[in-house]
Design a protein around this motif. Structure first.
Motif, mmCIF file in Angstrom:
data_model
loop_
_atom_site.group_PDB
_atom_site.id
_atom_site.type_symbol
_atom_site.label_atom_id
_atom_site.label_comp_id
_atom_site.label_asym_id
_atom_site.label_seq_id
_atom_site.Cartn_x
_atom_site.Cartn_y
_atom_site.Cartn_z
ATOM 1 N N VAL A 176 100.530 4.708 -0.739
ATOM 2 C CA VAL A 176 99.926 4.164 0.485
ATOM 3 C C VAL A 176 100.088 2.636 0.517
ATOM 4 O O VAL A 176 100.168 2.027 1.583
ATOM 5 N N GLN A 177 100.164 2.036 -0.683
ATOM 6 C CA GLN A 177 100.440 0.581 -0.748
ATOM 7 C C GLN A 177 101.718 0.248 0.002
ATOM 8 O O GLN A 177 101.741 -0.626 0.865
ATOM 9 N N ALA A 178 102.799 0.946 -0.384
ATOM 10 C CA ALA A 178 104.117 0.645 0.197
ATOM 11 C C ALA A 178 104.118 0.899 1.698
ATOM 12 O O ALA A 178 104.615 0.091 2.488
ATOM 13 N N ILE A 216 91.044 6.265 -5.426
ATOM 14 C CA ILE A 216 90.941 5.281 -4.348
ATOM 15 C C ILE A 216 91.813 4.105 -4.750
ATOM 16 O O ILE A 216 91.628 3.506 -5.812
ATOM 17 N N GLU A 217 92.799 3.861 -3.916
ATOM 18 C CA GLU A 217 93.724 2.761 -4.157
ATOM 19 C C GLU A 217 93.162 1.524 -3.470
ATOM 20 O O GLU A 217 92.581 1.623 -2.386
ATOM 21 N N GLY A 218 93.344 0.359 -4.102
ATOM 22 C CA GLY A 218 92.958 -0.884 -3.427
ATOM 23 C C GLY A 218 94.128 -1.844 -3.462
ATOM 24 O O GLY A 218 94.903 -1.849 -4.428
ATOM 25 N N PRO A 256 103.933 0.488 -14.019
ATOM 26 C CA PRO A 256 105.222 -0.011 -13.534
ATOM 27 C C PRO A 256 105.089 -0.865 -12.271
ATOM 28 O O PRO A 256 105.935 -1.715 -12.004
ATOM 29 N N PHE A 257 104.034 -0.611 -11.495
ATOM 30 C CA PHE A 257 103.902 -1.279 -10.189
ATOM 31 C C PHE A 257 103.084 -2.560 -10.233
ATOM 32 O O PHE A 257 102.866 -3.190 -9.203
ATOM 33 N N THR A 258 102.589 -2.914 -11.429
ATOM 34 C CA THR A 258 101.837 -4.175 -11.540
ATOM 35 C C THR A 258 102.354 -4.984 -12.728
ATOM 36 O O THR A 258 102.818 -4.428 -13.720
ATOM 37 N N GLU A 259 102.266 -6.299 -12.602
ATOM 38 C CA GLU A 259 102.661 -7.189 -13.704
ATOM 39 C C GLU A 259 101.926 -8.508 -13.548
ATOM 40 O O GLU A 259 102.160 -9.204 -12.560
ATOM 41 N N GLY A 289 92.343 1.237 -13.515
ATOM 42 C CA GLY A 289 93.568 0.501 -13.809
ATOM 43 C C GLY A 289 93.847 -0.465 -12.676
ATOM 44 O O GLY A 289 93.543 -0.183 -11.516
ATOM 45 N N ALA A 290 94.423 -1.618 -13.016
ATOM 46 C CA ALA A 290 94.656 -2.618 -11.971
ATOM 47 C C ALA A 290 95.759 -3.583 -12.417
ATOM 48 O O ALA A 290 96.315 -3.447 -13.512
ATOM 49 N N GLY A 291 96.045 -4.546 -11.575
ATOM 50 C CA GLY A 291 97.032 -5.553 -11.952
ATOM 51 C C GLY A 291 97.485 -6.357 -10.747
ATOM 52 O O GLY A 291 97.007 -6.155 -9.630
ATOM 53 N N MET A 292 98.416 -7.296 -11.028
ATOM 54 C CA MET A 292 99.013 -8.074 -9.941
ATOM 55 C C MET A 292 100.244 -7.314 -9.460
ATOM 56 O O MET A 292 101.063 -6.864 -10.275
ATOM 57 N N PHE A 313 94.497 -1.985 -7.424
ATOM 58 C CA PHE A 313 93.739 -1.220 -8.428
ATOM 59 C C PHE A 313 93.668 0.234 -7.991
ATOM 60 O O PHE A 313 93.880 0.570 -6.822
ATOM 61 N N GLY A 314 93.406 1.088 -8.959
ATOM 62 C CA GLY A 314 93.239 2.510 -8.655
ATOM 63 C C GLY A 314 92.048 3.033 -9.431
ATOM 64 O O GLY A 314 91.969 2.880 -10.645
ATOM 65 N N ILE A 315 91.097 3.622 -8.717
ATOM 66 C CA ILE A 315 89.882 4.121 -9.379
ATOM 67 C C ILE A 315 89.704 5.610 -9.077
ATOM 68 O O ILE A 315 90.112 6.079 -8.012
#
Ligand code: DAH
Length: 347
Positions: A176-178, A216-218, A256-259, A289-292, A313-315
């Motif tokens: 859903v991010q993309a 839930i994606e943020g 893979p999608f955050t760094e 899990g989360a990240g930039m 982030f994903g919870i």
């Protein structure tokens, strides 16, 4: 028969009829038939012209007496019938307030729906939009656009139900991010969204795994978004969900999608860090899990990573519910057993 005798027997007959009548309509009928212009009394009175002058007033007043008597008898009967009708109607229409009421079973929203709506409310309050994605996704959005090309080893982290080579049921809400990034018009302001929904994995169901669960994606993308923004945002979320005193800590991780990527822990809401069965005596609970957002992910959605940055982030609401309510088997949420579900009344 003399007129008087006729009148007398007419009176008796009519009184008897009045006594026997049991409904108002029939009673009225008797009144019309006996006292009306075409009735027998009028008839009798008409015959008076044949009487002698002396007899006329006697018969006349006798006839009037009978008319009065019958009128009264009809009135009395009418009153009685009306009273009876009223009593019957009252009895029929009365409500027995002592009867036990009918129990209407009141449902409640599913506990996971409650948790998801609670999280949605927190983020709506911070200016996020809620976006629904697709449960049936393409490999492209679920993996490629999340920086997981075919043969990428990290695909193994998410055992996938494929429908065809290119179509699958999503393994996470990250696609859903993309979909949201590629549509967003940044000239209108930053992108802030959350996306709740079902996800699917080829897991064997046990107490902690279900082939279908929720995420839930943020996502926030803007100029100058930093890791500090991520930490502050997650801290607010955790404090709203688990209490004002909660702290969070970040541990390095890999997605893979955050760094960089982080694993986020929240200080235990039950023992406040002292150690208990909820936090497995560590004082901390692994929560999300989360990240930039990885520059590749931004780039593939048409966003320049030199100019924009973001956090994600994903919870898992299932995990949140299990922790909060001490549920030790995730399958409880999916078996539709009302004895379990009706414990969570919500507000
Ligand atoms: N998609 C990840 C999963 O299913 C969860 C996740 C982790 C989402 C980190 C994120 C993130 O957006 O930044 O396991």
């Amino acid at each position: 028969m003399s007129l008087q005798a006729k009148l007398e027997s007419l009176k008796n007959e009519t009184l008897e009829k009045i006594d026997n009548v049991s409904d108002l309509q029939a009673l009225n009928q008797i009144r019309v038939e006996t006292l009306g212009k075409k009735g027998p009394i009028t008839e009798v009175l008409r015959g008076m012209k044949d009487l002698s002058i002396e007899e006329r007033p006697k018969v006349g007043s006798f006839a009037n007496e009978i008319r009065d008597e019958l009128t009264q008898a009809i009135e009395a009967r009418k009153q009685l019938l009306e009273d009876e009708a009223l009593t019957v109607a009252l009895a029929k229409e009365s409500i027995d307030v002592t009867l036990p009421g009918q129990q209407v079973q009141k449902g409640n929203r599913h506990v996971l729906t409650q948790i998801m709506e609670e999280i949605e409310d927190i983020f709506i309050g911070m200016g996020y939009q809620v976006v629904e994605g697709y449960e049936v996704e393409s490999d492209h959005y679920n993996f490629e656009r999340m920086n997981l090309p075919k043969e990428h080893p990290a695909r193994d982290m998410q055992d996938t139900f494929y429908i065809s080579e290119d179509i699958l049921i999503r393994t996470h809400t990250s696609p859903v991010q993309a979909r949201t990034m590629e549509k967003h018009d940044f000239s209108k302001g930053p992108l802030r969204m959350i996306s709740p929904g079902k996800v699917f994995r080829r897991d064997t169901d046990d107490a902690t795994h279900s082939h279908q669960f929720h995420q839930i994606e943020g996502l926030v993308v803007d100029k100058h978004v930093t890791m500090g923004d991520l930490k502050g945002t997650l801290e607010v979320m955790m404090q709203k969900m688990f209490g004002e005193d909660r702290k969070i800590r970040l541990r390095p991780s890999y997605f893979p999608f955050t760094e960089p990527s982080v694993e986020v822990d929240v200080s235990c809401f039950k023992c406040d860090g002292a150690g208990c069965n909820v936090c497995k005596y560590t004082g901390w609970i692994e929560i999300l899990g989360a990240g930039m957002v990885h520059p590749n992910v931004l780039k593939m959605s048409g966003i320049d990573p030199e100019e924009y940055s973001g956090f994600a982030f994903g919870i898992g609401p299932d995990r949140v519910a299990m922790l909060r309510y001490g549920v030790n088997d995730i399958r409880n949420f999916y078996q539709n057993d009302l004895r379990f579900l009706s414990q969570f009344k919500g507000e």
